[in-house]
Design a protein around this motif. Structure first.
Motif, PDB file in Angstrom:
ATOM      1  N   TYR A 150     -10.573 -18.194   3.226  1.00  0.00           N
ATOM      2  CA  TYR A 150     -11.233 -17.169   2.423  1.00  0.00           C
ATOM      3  C   TYR A 150     -11.283 -15.829   3.145  1.00  0.00           C
ATOM      4  O   TYR A 150     -11.197 -14.776   2.507  1.00  0.00           O
ATOM      5  CB  TYR A 150     -12.609 -17.648   1.975  1.00  0.00           C
ATOM      6  CG  TYR A 150     -12.487 -18.763   0.965  1.00  0.00           C
ATOM      7  CD1 TYR A 150     -12.051 -18.499  -0.338  1.00  0.00           C
ATOM      8  CD2 TYR A 150     -12.698 -20.088   1.311  1.00  0.00           C
ATOM      9  CE1 TYR A 150     -11.865 -19.521  -1.254  1.00  0.00           C
ATOM     10  CE2 TYR A 150     -12.515 -21.125   0.391  1.00  0.00           C
ATOM     11  CZ  TYR A 150     -12.098 -20.827  -0.882  1.00  0.00           C
ATOM     12  OH  TYR A 150     -11.894 -21.834  -1.791  1.00  0.00           O
ATOM     13  N   GLN A 151     -11.378 -15.864   4.466  1.00  0.00           N
ATOM     14  CA  GLN A 151     -11.232 -14.609   5.205  1.00  0.00           C
ATOM     15  C   GLN A 151      -9.852 -14.010   4.938  1.00  0.00           C
ATOM     16  O   GLN A 151      -9.725 -12.799   4.699  1.00  0.00           O
ATOM     17  CB  GLN A 151     -11.404 -14.849   6.712  1.00  0.00           C
ATOM     18  CG  GLN A 151     -12.841 -14.958   7.184  1.00  0.00           C
ATOM     19  CD  GLN A 151     -12.921 -15.181   8.680  1.00  0.00           C
ATOM     20  OE1 GLN A 151     -12.588 -16.267   9.159  1.00  0.00           O
ATOM     21  NE2 GLN A 151     -13.348 -14.179   9.415  1.00  0.00           N
ATOM     22  N   GLY A 152      -8.823 -14.844   4.978  1.00  0.00           N
ATOM     23  CA  GLY A 152      -7.464 -14.361   4.749  1.00  0.00           C
ATOM     24  C   GLY A 152      -7.256 -13.799   3.355  1.00  0.00           C
ATOM     25  O   GLY A 152      -6.580 -12.781   3.172  1.00  0.00           O
ATOM     26  N   LEU A 153      -7.829 -14.460   2.350  1.00  0.00           N
ATOM     27  CA  LEU A 153      -7.729 -13.938   0.987  1.00  0.00           C
ATOM     28  C   LEU A 153      -8.372 -12.561   0.897  1.00  0.00           C
ATOM     29  O   LEU A 153      -7.808 -11.628   0.304  1.00  0.00           O
ATOM     30  CB  LEU A 153      -8.400 -14.892  -0.002  1.00  0.00           C
ATOM     31  CG  LEU A 153      -7.743 -16.248  -0.242  1.00  0.00           C
ATOM     32  CD1 LEU A 153      -8.552 -17.044  -1.268  1.00  0.00           C
ATOM     33  CD2 LEU A 153      -6.304 -16.104  -0.727  1.00  0.00           C
ATOM     34  N   LEU A 154      -9.555 -12.414   1.506  1.00  0.00           N
ATOM     35  CA  LEU A 154     -10.265 -11.132   1.461  1.00  0.00           C
ATOM     36  C   LEU A 154      -9.495 -10.045   2.205  1.00  0.00           C
ATOM     37  O   LEU A 154      -9.445  -8.892   1.766  1.00  0.00           O
ATOM     38  CB  LEU A 154     -11.667 -11.282   2.043  1.00  0.00           C
ATOM     39  CG  LEU A 154     -12.646 -12.095   1.199  1.00  0.00           C
ATOM     40  CD1 LEU A 154     -13.868 -12.485   2.021  1.00  0.00           C
ATOM     41  CD2 LEU A 154     -13.068 -11.324  -0.047  1.00  0.00           C
ATOM     42  N   VAL A 155      -8.878 -10.418   3.316  1.00  0.00           N
ATOM     43  CA  VAL A 155      -8.050  -9.462   4.054  1.00  0.00           C
ATOM     44  C   VAL A 155      -6.885  -8.997   3.180  1.00  0.00           C
ATOM     45  O   VAL A 155      -6.602  -7.793   3.076  1.00  0.00           O
ATOM     46  CB  VAL A 155      -7.535 -10.075   5.370  1.00  0.00           C
ATOM     47  CG1 VAL A 155      -6.394  -9.228   5.957  1.00  0.00           C
ATOM     48  CG2 VAL A 155      -8.664 -10.187   6.386  1.00  0.00           C
ATOM     49  N   ASN A 156      -6.208  -9.932   2.534  1.00  0.00           N
ATOM     50  CA  ASN A 156      -5.061  -9.569   1.699  1.00  0.00           C
ATOM     51  C   ASN A 156      -5.460  -8.738   0.486  1.00  0.00           C
ATOM     52  O   ASN A 156      -4.736  -7.810   0.096  1.00  0.00           O
ATOM     53  CB  ASN A 156      -4.328 -10.839   1.255  1.00  0.00           C
ATOM     54  CG  ASN A 156      -3.332 -11.315   2.288  1.00  0.00           C
ATOM     55  OD1 ASN A 156      -2.246 -10.763   2.427  1.00  0.00           O
ATOM     56  ND2 ASN A 156      -3.703 -12.347   3.035  1.00  0.00           N
ATOM     57  N   ILE A 157      -6.596  -9.044  -0.110  1.00  0.00           N
ATOM     58  CA  ILE A 157      -7.080  -8.239  -1.234  1.00  0.00           C
ATOM     59  C   ILE A 157      -7.373  -6.823  -0.764  1.00  0.00           C
ATOM     60  O   ILE A 157      -7.000  -5.835  -1.412  1.00  0.00           O
ATOM     61  CB  ILE A 157      -8.338  -8.871  -1.864  1.00  0.00           C
ATOM     62  CG1 ILE A 157      -7.998 -10.227  -2.492  1.00  0.00           C
ATOM     63  CG2 ILE A 157      -8.938  -7.945  -2.926  1.00  0.00           C
ATOM     64  CD1 ILE A 157      -9.224 -11.066  -2.837  1.00  0.00           C
ATOM     65  N   GLY A 158      -8.046  -6.713   0.382  1.00  0.00           N
ATOM     66  CA  GLY A 158      -8.354  -5.389   0.926  1.00  0.00           C
ATOM     67  C   GLY A 158      -7.115  -4.598   1.257  1.00  0.00           C
ATOM     68  O   GLY A 158      -7.014  -3.406   0.941  1.00  0.00           O
ATOM     69  N   LYS A 159      -6.133  -5.232   1.896  1.00  0.00           N
ATOM     70  CA  LYS A 159      -4.882  -4.557   2.246  1.00  0.00           C
ATOM     71  C   LYS A 159      -4.158  -4.077   0.997  1.00  0.00           C
ATOM     72  O   LYS A 159      -3.575  -2.977   0.977  1.00  0.00           O
ATOM     73  CB  LYS A 159      -3.984  -5.496   3.051  1.00  0.00           C
ATOM     74  CG  LYS A 159      -4.473  -5.773   4.464  1.00  0.00           C
ATOM     75  CD  LYS A 159      -3.801  -6.979   5.081  1.00  0.00           C
ATOM     76  CE  LYS A 159      -2.342  -6.778   5.375  1.00  0.00           C
ATOM     77  NZ  LYS A 159      -2.128  -5.992   6.609  1.00  0.00           N
ATOM     78  N   PHE A 160      -4.170  -4.911  -0.051  1.00  0.00           N
ATOM     79  CA  PHE A 160      -3.514  -4.539  -1.301  1.00  0.00           C
ATOM     80  C   PHE A 160      -4.107  -3.241  -1.861  1.00  0.00           C
ATOM     81  O   PHE A 160      -3.386  -2.394  -2.391  1.00  0.00           O
ATOM     82  CB  PHE A 160      -3.664  -5.667  -2.318  1.00  0.00           C
ATOM     83  CG  PHE A 160      -2.975  -5.388  -3.631  1.00  0.00           C
ATOM     84  CD1 PHE A 160      -1.649  -5.743  -3.819  1.00  0.00           C
ATOM     85  CD2 PHE A 160      -3.647  -4.772  -4.676  1.00  0.00           C
ATOM     86  CE1 PHE A 160      -1.010  -5.480  -5.023  1.00  0.00           C
ATOM     87  CE2 PHE A 160      -3.020  -4.501  -5.884  1.00  0.00           C
ATOM     88  CZ  PHE A 160      -1.692  -4.860  -6.054  1.00  0.00           C
TER      89      PHE A 160
END
Length: 239
Positions: free
Chosen positions: A93-103
């Protein structure tokens, strides 16, 4: 085209990906040109949910039964080992949030102690923008902010969103961090399983957190997955 053929295509796509993929990745790389449906993404979702040849690792992350052992080994995930499962879920879930933020073109941060956690098959430290916190405030608050699970920063390197992933730990500790960081114009989010929402509400609505209770939001895991899957696909190289 028959459903069985569509299922076969999904299975073969998973196989080419090494036996696993996120649903977003599947929808990104599959060829739907011969599919006689206006909603192929919904069909793929139904296939992965119903196929006996596919199993769910996490919400939004699927793998082939034939590859179960090697996929879980690659992800350092040991079924039945509570610590291993908790570490993988937290990192996921940290990774999902990182990817959403980067997007959305935010500068993304995770704490130094989380760099070696896995997001699927990658180290979180390899996908985050920075593990060094931008100097946006005085030392005492910086020390507190450094422990937040995921932070998004705007183009001025000021925090725009703070996320705490609460898989098993005490939600009160995260609320205390948000309380200390309340002077920043940023969103505060507790990310957890929906079963913890009542606990979250009980701990939020106490007098000591009155100053932030209208600012903190609860994001259940499925909502985070939906946010990730809803990102417009722009590159076939991204998870």
């Amino acid at each position: 085209m028959k459903k069985e053929t569509q299922e076969h295509q999904v299975i073969e796509t998973l196989r080419r990906e090494g036996g696993y993929a996120t649903l977003r990745r599947l929808n990104e790389i599959m060829d739907f040109s011969t599919w006689k449906t206006k909603t192929p993404e919904a069909t793929v979702r139904r296939i992965v949910q119903l196929s006996k040849q596919i199993f769910r690792i996490q919400p939004g992350l699927w793998a082939l039964e034939d590859y179960r052992e090697q996929v879980l080994q690659k992800m350092d995930l040991k079924p039945g080992n509570k610590h291993s499962e908790e570490q993988f879920s937290h990192g996921y879930y940290q990774g999902l949030l990182v990817n959403i933020g980067k997007f959305h073109q935010h500068l993304t941060y995770i704490p130094a102690q989380d760099r070696n956690r896995k997001f699927i098959n990658q180290r979180l430290g390899d996908i985050v923008d920075t593990t060094e916190l931008p100097s946006f405030t005085h030392k005492e608050l910086m020390r507190r902010a450094k422990t937040v699970d995921v932070i998004w920063f705007n183009e001025r390197e000021m925090p725009s969103s703070f996320y705490e992933v609460e898989h098993t730990t005490d939600i009160k500790n995260s609320l205390s961090k948000f309380y200390e960081l309340q002077d920043f114009f940023a969103g505060f989010y507790i990310v957890a399983d929906s079963s913890r929402k009542v606990e979250y509400e009980d701990k939020l609505h106490v007098s000591m957190f009155k100053a932030i209770e209208k600012r903190v939001k609860f994001l259940d895991y499925n909502r985070v997955v939906e946010m990730y899957e809803g990102l417009k696909i722009v590159s076939k190289s991204n998870w």
